[in-house]
Design a protein around this motif. Structure first.
Motif, short mmCIF file in Angstrom:
data_model
loop_
_atom_site.label_atom_id
_atom_site.label_comp_id
_atom_site.label_asym_id
_atom_site.label_seq_id
_atom_site.Cartn_x
_atom_site.Cartn_y
_atom_site.Cartn_z
N PHE A 24 -6.81 7.57 -5.70
CA PHE A 24 -7.84 7.97 -6.66
C PHE A 24 -8.05 6.84 -7.67
CE2 PHE A 24 -3.80 10.15 -7.53
CZ PHE A 24 -3.44 9.57 -8.73
N ASP A 25 -9.13 6.97 -8.44
CA ASP A 25 -9.53 5.91 -9.37
C ASP A 25 -8.49 5.70 -10.46
OD1 ASP A 25 -11.82 5.62 -7.97
OD2 ASP A 25 -13.12 6.64 -9.40
N HIS A 26 -8.39 4.44 -10.91
CA HIS A 26 -7.47 4.09 -11.99
C HIS A 26 -8.14 3.03 -12.85
CE1 HIS A 26 -3.58 4.21 -13.91
NE2 HIS A 26 -3.10 4.97 -12.94
N PHE A 27 -7.42 2.55 -13.90
CA PHE A 27 -8.04 1.61 -14.83
C PHE A 27 -7.85 0.15 -14.41
CE2 PHE A 27 -3.75 2.10 -16.68
CZ PHE A 27 -3.38 0.77 -16.86
N TYR A 28 -7.11 -0.10 -13.33
CA TYR A 28 -6.95 -1.47 -12.87
C TYR A 28 -7.39 -1.59 -11.42
CZ TYR A 28 -2.35 0.04 -10.96
OH TYR A 28 -1.34 0.68 -10.29
N LYS A 29 -7.65 -2.82 -10.98
CA LYS A 29 -8.28 -3.06 -9.68
C LYS A 29 -7.26 -3.10 -8.55
CE LYS A 29 -11.84 -5.93 -11.87
NZ LYS A 29 -12.38 -7.31 -12.00
N GLY A 30 -7.71 -2.71 -7.36
CA GLY A 30 -6.86 -2.81 -6.18
C GLY A 30 -7.06 -1.64 -5.24
N GLY A 31 -6.21 -1.59 -4.20
CA GLY A 31 -6.21 -0.44 -3.31
C GLY A 31 -6.58 -0.71 -1.87
N TYR A 32 -7.04 -1.94 -1.55
CA TYR A 32 -7.48 -2.21 -0.18
C TYR A 32 -6.33 -2.16 0.82
CZ TYR A 32 -12.01 -3.50 -2.09
OH TYR A 32 -13.23 -3.46 -2.72
N ARG A 33 -5.14 -2.67 0.43
CA ARG A 33 -4.00 -2.64 1.36
C ARG A 33 -3.50 -1.21 1.57
NH1 ARG A 33 -0.35 -7.50 -1.02
NH2 ARG A 33 -1.03 -6.46 -2.91
N ILE A 34 -3.58 -0.39 0.52
CA ILE A 34 -3.23 1.02 0.69
C ILE A 34 -4.17 1.67 1.69
CG2 ILE A 34 -3.07 3.28 -0.44
CD1 ILE A 34 -2.32 1.82 -3.02
N GLY A 35 -5.47 1.41 1.52
CA GLY A 35 -6.44 1.98 2.45
C GLY A 35 -6.19 1.58 3.88
N LYS A 36 -5.83 0.30 4.09
CA LYS A 36 -5.57 -0.19 5.44
C LYS A 36 -4.31 0.44 6.02
CE LYS A 36 -4.95 -4.47 8.08
NZ LYS A 36 -4.83 -5.96 8.01
N LEU A 37 -3.24 0.51 5.22
CA LEU A 37 -1.98 1.07 5.70
C LEU A 37 -2.07 2.57 5.94
CD1 LEU A 37 1.12 0.68 6.22
CD2 LEU A 37 1.46 1.20 3.79
N ARG A 38 -2.76 3.26 5.02
CA ARG A 38 -2.70 4.72 5.01
C ARG A 38 -4.00 5.39 5.45
NH1 ARG A 38 -0.27 8.11 5.17
NH2 ARG A 38 -0.49 9.33 3.24
N ASN A 39 -4.93 4.58 5.99
CA ASN A 39 -6.21 5.14 6.45
C ASN A 39 -6.92 5.88 5.32
OD1 ASN A 39 -8.20 5.58 8.41
ND2 ASN A 39 -7.38 7.59 8.92
N GLY A 40 -6.90 5.23 4.16
CA GLY A 40 -7.53 5.83 2.98
C GLY A 40 -8.80 5.10 2.60
N PRO A 41 -9.37 5.44 1.46
CA PRO A 41 -10.65 4.84 1.06
C PRO A 41 -10.55 3.39 0.61
CG PRO A 41 -9.86 6.33 -0.63
CD PRO A 41 -8.95 6.50 0.53
N GLY A 42 -9.35 2.89 0.30
CA GLY A 42 -9.22 1.51 -0.16
C GLY A 42 -9.63 1.33 -1.61
N GLY A 43 -10.07 0.07 -1.96
CA GLY A 43 -10.42 -0.26 -3.34
C GLY A 43 -11.86 0.08 -3.65
#
Length: 338
Positions: free
Chosen positions: A16-35
Motif C-alpha cells: 500500500f501507499d507510503h510517504f517514501y518511494k519504492g516497491g518494484y522489487r516487492i511487486g516482482k517477488l510477490r506478484n504485487g502492484p509494485g511501485g
C-alpha cells in the motif's frame, strides 16, 4: 473456525501507499502492484497503520482477514501456551521494505513509553534481514556521540537533515546481513537496500527529518504527542561495543544446514530462521515463511503438503503441527517463544 479448518495459507500481496518511494522489487517477488510509492508489504499482518482501522491488515487466500481468523480460534492459530502468555496477539509484524530513496532519520518508542503515552501494549523494537543491497550500501544506527535532547530538538526544528545524518554511525551491509534495532535508537536505511523486517506489532515511528519526503513531520512526525514529549523516547547515548556485538548478525546462504538468524537479544521480541530445505523438523507454532528461491514444499505433521516457490509467503498456524521444508530456501519469522 474449527481446528480442522485452520491450515497454512499462501498470502496475497499486501502492498500500500507510503510517504517514501519504492516497491518494484516487492511487486516482482510477490506478484504485487509494485511501485512507485508502495515500498512496504506487510506480510501476515494483524496490525493496522497508525490511527487506522483496516489498512495494513493481511487477507488469507480465501479473502478473509487473518486477524479475524486468529481471533475466532486463537489456540489453533497461536497455541495455548502462546495465548496464555500473550493473549490473541501474534506478537510479530513481518514486512518487506524496498526503498528507492533513503529512509529519513527516525526512531521508535519502547514498550514502556508506548504503554505510558499511547496506551498500547507494544513498542517497536525491530530487525532488518538484508535480502539485496548495492555495493557499499549502508545503514545508520545510533548516535556517534552523546546527544542532548535540546540539541536534537533544535536540529529537528531547523530541518537540518545533514546534521542529523552526520550524527549517526553508518555501517556497510550486504545480502545475508541482519541488524537488530532496539527501540529508541535513531536509524536510517540508504536507498536500494531490500529488507525483510521483523518487529513488534505496531506502527509507531517518530521522524527526526523529512525534507524531500511526502510527509509533513511537523504535523505527522511525532505520533500526535508533540516533539517535546516524543523526544523522551529517543536514546541519546551511542550503542556500546557489547551491544553492537549482539546487534549485527546474519545468515549464511552457503550453509546446507538451517540456522537461526539473530542472537539472543532478539528472543524477547521475535525469532527468525534461515531454512535451507535440509528437511530439519521445525517445531509447531505460529509463523510466516517467505520462500526466497527454489520450488519445493512444506510438509506438515497435521496439514499435509503445501507446494511453494520463490516469492510465496505462507502463514502457518500452530495447529498445522511440526513441519519440514524441502527443495527450497526461505526465512521463517516467528513470535517469541511462549
Amino acid at each position: 473456525m474449527s481446528n480442522l479448518e485452520v491450515k497454512p495459507s499462501k498470502l496475497p500481496s499486501n502492498q500500500f501507499d507510503h510517504f517514501y518511494k519504492g516497491g518494484y522489487r516487492i511487486g516482482k517477488l510477490r506478484n504485487g502492484p509494485g511501485g512507485p510509492m508502495r515500498p512496504e508489504e506487510w506480510i501476515g499482518s494483524t496490525t493496522t497503520r497508525f490511527g487506522e482501522l483496516v489498512n495494513g491488515l493481511s487477507k488469507l487466500s480465501d479473502g478473509g482477514l487473518l486477524k479475524d481468523a486468529v481471533n475466532a480460534d486463537p489456540s489453533a492459530w497461536l497455541g495455548q501456551k502462546h495465548v496464555e502468555k500473550f493473549g490473541v496477539s501474534t506478537e510479530v509484524l513481518v514486512k518487506l521494505l524496498d526503498p528507492d530513496q533513503r529512509l529519513p532519520v527516525h526512531y521508535h518508542p519502547d514498550q514502556r513509553f508506548a504503554k505510558e503515552k499511547l496506551h498500547l501494549n507494544h513498542g517497536k523494537t525491530e530487525a532488518w534481514i538484508i535480502l539485496e543491497a548495492p555495493a557499499g550500501a549502508r545503514v545508520g544506527l545510533g548516535f556517534s556521540k552523546q546527544m542532548d535532547k535540546s540539541e536534537v530538538a533544535k536540529l529537528v526544528k531547523a530541518h537540518d537533515s545533514d546534521a542529523l545524518l552526520d550524527s549517526l554511525v553508518f555501517k556497510e551491509v550486504k545480502p545475508g546481513d541482519a541488524v537488530f534495532v532496539p527501540a529508541g535508537v535513531a536509524h536510517a536505511i540508504e536507498a536500494g537496500i531490500f529488507v525483510l523486517e521483523l518487529q513488534e506489532p505496531t506502527d509507531l515511528s517518530i521522524l527526526l527529518e523529512w525534507d524531500g519526503f511526502a510527509v509533513d513531520g511537523d504535523k505527522d512526525g511525532h505520533l500526535n504527542l508533540g516533539y517535546e514529549t516524543a523526544l523522551d523516547a529517543l536514546r541519546l547515548s551511542p550503542l556500546t561495543k557489547a551491544e553492537n556485538d549482539e546487534i549485527f548478525t546474519g545468515f549464511d546462504s552457503s550453509s546446507p544446514k538451517s540456522h537461526s538468524i539473530f542472537k539472543s537479544v532478539a528472543n524477547p521480541f521475535f525469532r527468525a530462521d534461515y531454512l535451507t530445505g535440509d528437511e530439519q523438523k521445525v517445531e509447531a507454532g505460529f509463523g510466516i515463511f517467505l520462500c526466497l528461491s527454489g520450488e519445493g514444499e512444506l510438509v506438515f505433521e497435521n496439514s499435509g503438503n503445501l507446494s511453494v516457490k520463490s516469492g510465496d509467503a505462507v502463514v502457518i498456524p500452530f495447529a498445522a503441527g511440526s513441519f519440514t521444508v524441502s527443495n527450497c530456501v526461505g526465512i521463517l519469522s516467528r513470535p517469541p517463544a511462549a
